[in-house]
Design an enzyme around this catalytic site. Structure first.
Site, mmCIF file in Angstrom:
data_model
loop_
_atom_site.group_PDB
_atom_site.id
_atom_site.type_symbol
_atom_site.label_atom_id
_atom_site.label_comp_id
_atom_site.label_asym_id
_atom_site.label_seq_id
_atom_site.Cartn_x
_atom_site.Cartn_y
_atom_site.Cartn_z
ATOM 1 N N GLY A 1 40.836 33.880 29.659
ATOM 2 C CA GLY A 1 42.105 34.558 29.615
ATOM 3 C C GLY A 1 42.814 34.948 28.126
ATOM 4 O O GLY A 1 43.730 35.025 27.137
ATOM 5 N N TRP B 1 42.387 38.338 27.838
ATOM 6 C CA TRP B 1 43.654 39.266 27.597
ATOM 7 C C TRP B 1 44.500 39.176 28.419
ATOM 8 O O TRP B 1 46.112 39.441 27.951
ATOM 9 C CB TRP B 1 42.221 40.600 28.464
ATOM 10 C CG TRP B 1 41.771 41.330 28.226
ATOM 11 C CD1 TRP B 1 41.215 41.077 27.377
ATOM 12 C CD2 TRP B 1 40.927 42.487 28.864
ATOM 13 N NE1 TRP B 1 39.976 41.924 26.760
ATOM 14 C CE2 TRP B 1 40.204 42.467 28.395
ATOM 15 C CE3 TRP B 1 41.916 43.170 29.656
ATOM 16 C CZ2 TRP B 1 39.463 44.072 28.390
ATOM 17 C CZ3 TRP B 1 40.850 44.475 30.266
ATOM 18 C CH2 TRP B 1 40.158 45.137 29.593
ATOM 19 N N ASP C 1 41.268 34.865 38.411
ATOM 20 C CA ASP C 1 40.136 34.821 38.141
ATOM 21 C C ASP C 1 39.822 33.406 39.391
ATOM 22 O O ASP C 1 40.139 32.549 39.496
ATOM 23 C CB ASP C 1 40.465 33.769 36.881
ATOM 24 C CG ASP C 1 38.270 34.655 36.788
ATOM 25 O OD1 ASP C 1 37.969 35.379 36.154
ATOM 26 O OD2 ASP C 1 37.469 33.673 37.187
ATOM 27 N N ASP D 1 39.259 34.256 44.798
ATOM 28 C CA ASP D 1 38.392 35.659 44.499
ATOM 29 C C ASP D 1 39.115 36.319 45.364
ATOM 30 O O ASP D 1 39.517 36.804 46.075
ATOM 31 C CB ASP D 1 36.481 35.030 45.949
ATOM 32 C CG ASP D 1 35.928 36.273 45.344
ATOM 33 O OD1 ASP D 1 36.392 37.539 44.998
ATOM 34 O OD2 ASP D 1 34.990 35.613 45.766
ATOM 35 N N ASP E 1 38.698 43.518 33.226
ATOM 36 C CA ASP E 1 37.778 42.596 31.942
ATOM 37 C C ASP E 1 36.616 42.060 32.699
ATOM 38 O O ASP E 1 35.959 41.286 32.372
ATOM 39 C CB ASP E 1 38.013 42.156 30.973
ATOM 40 C CG ASP E 1 37.009 42.056 29.510
ATOM 41 O OD1 ASP E 1 36.291 43.215 29.389
ATOM 42 O OD2 ASP E 1 36.943 41.127 28.847
ATOM 43 N N LYS F 1 35.913 47.109 33.476
ATOM 44 C CA LYS F 1 34.753 47.253 32.242
ATOM 45 C C LYS F 1 34.041 47.144 34.033
ATOM 46 O O LYS F 1 34.346 47.420 34.797
ATOM 47 C CB LYS F 1 34.317 46.212 32.227
ATOM 48 C CG LYS F 1 33.053 45.779 31.294
ATOM 49 C CD LYS F 1 33.373 44.725 30.484
ATOM 50 C CE LYS F 1 32.965 43.664 31.355
ATOM 51 N NZ LYS F 1 32.803 41.936 30.195
#
Length: 199
Positions: A54, A56, A74, A93, A115, A155
């Site tokens: 957490g 970000w 998440d 998911d 990320d 990312k």
């Protein structure tokens, strides 16, 4: 690939994150991205993909300062300290259609950030391929859930089809480029793809 000892030893960024109340050092990557590209606008609605633990999410909430809204997703729960009246956390998911529907219902968004990293095996070919799969999924979320003019950051492991992803992103955004924040570990082969101004 960074050595395991490099990850076990808290570095400058890890110590700084802990002292400033962030669950992980990754926060400074988003801070750099935002400082360079002006990603987070006032009153933004933001979608944070692969958000746990957490860091970000906390940075987004602090930057928005009670305004706007953050939807975080998440498989794992966020750290207990991560909370806010303008935060919606969806545990599940990213590939699940019901999770996508919940995310869509909370949008549209001015910013999508991701990320997320795959569980790494140490085999760079496998890890890079898995990272590419996540990037492709994040681009799908950005394409379908961003408002016109919205921004995107994801990312990617270097070597993971960066150029083809940037080509796709240039058809979606007015500008798309790669950027490696200073806060990335020296031995890491992760970098970020940035999309500015959804068409």
């Amino acid at each position: 690939m960074a050595s395991s000892s490099e990850y076990e030893k808290p570095d400058y960024w890890s110590r700084k994150a802990f002292s400033e109340g962030y669950p992980a050092r990754s926060v400074y990557k988003l801070q750099e991205i935002d400082a360079k590209f002006g990603m987070i606008r006032k009153n933004s609605r933001v979608l944070d993909l692969g958000a746990a633990p957490g860091s970000w999410t906390v940075f987004l909430l602090r930057t928005l300062n009670g305004a706007g809204h953050v939807t975080a997703i998440d498989l794992k729960p966020l750290a207990k300290s991560v909370k806010g009246d303008n935060l919606l956390f969806i545990q599940g998911d990213l590939y699940d259609s019901s999770i996508r529907e919940q995310a869509l219902a909370a949008g549209p968004y001015d910013l999508v950030v991701c990320d997320a990293a795959p569980p790494t095996t140490g085999n760079r070919v496998i890890d890079t391929a898995r990272s590419s799969g996540l990037v492709e999924l994040a681009i799908y979320y950005a394409q379908t859930m961003l408002s016109p003019g919205g921004n995107f950051a994801v990312k990617i492991f270097q070597g993971g089809d960066q150029q083809s992803f940037l080509k796709t992103m240039r058809s979606v955004f007015t500008s798309a480029k790669g950027f490696k924040p200073e806060a990335c570990r020296s031995g890491s082969f992760e970098t970020y793809l940035i999309g500015i101004g959804k068409k």
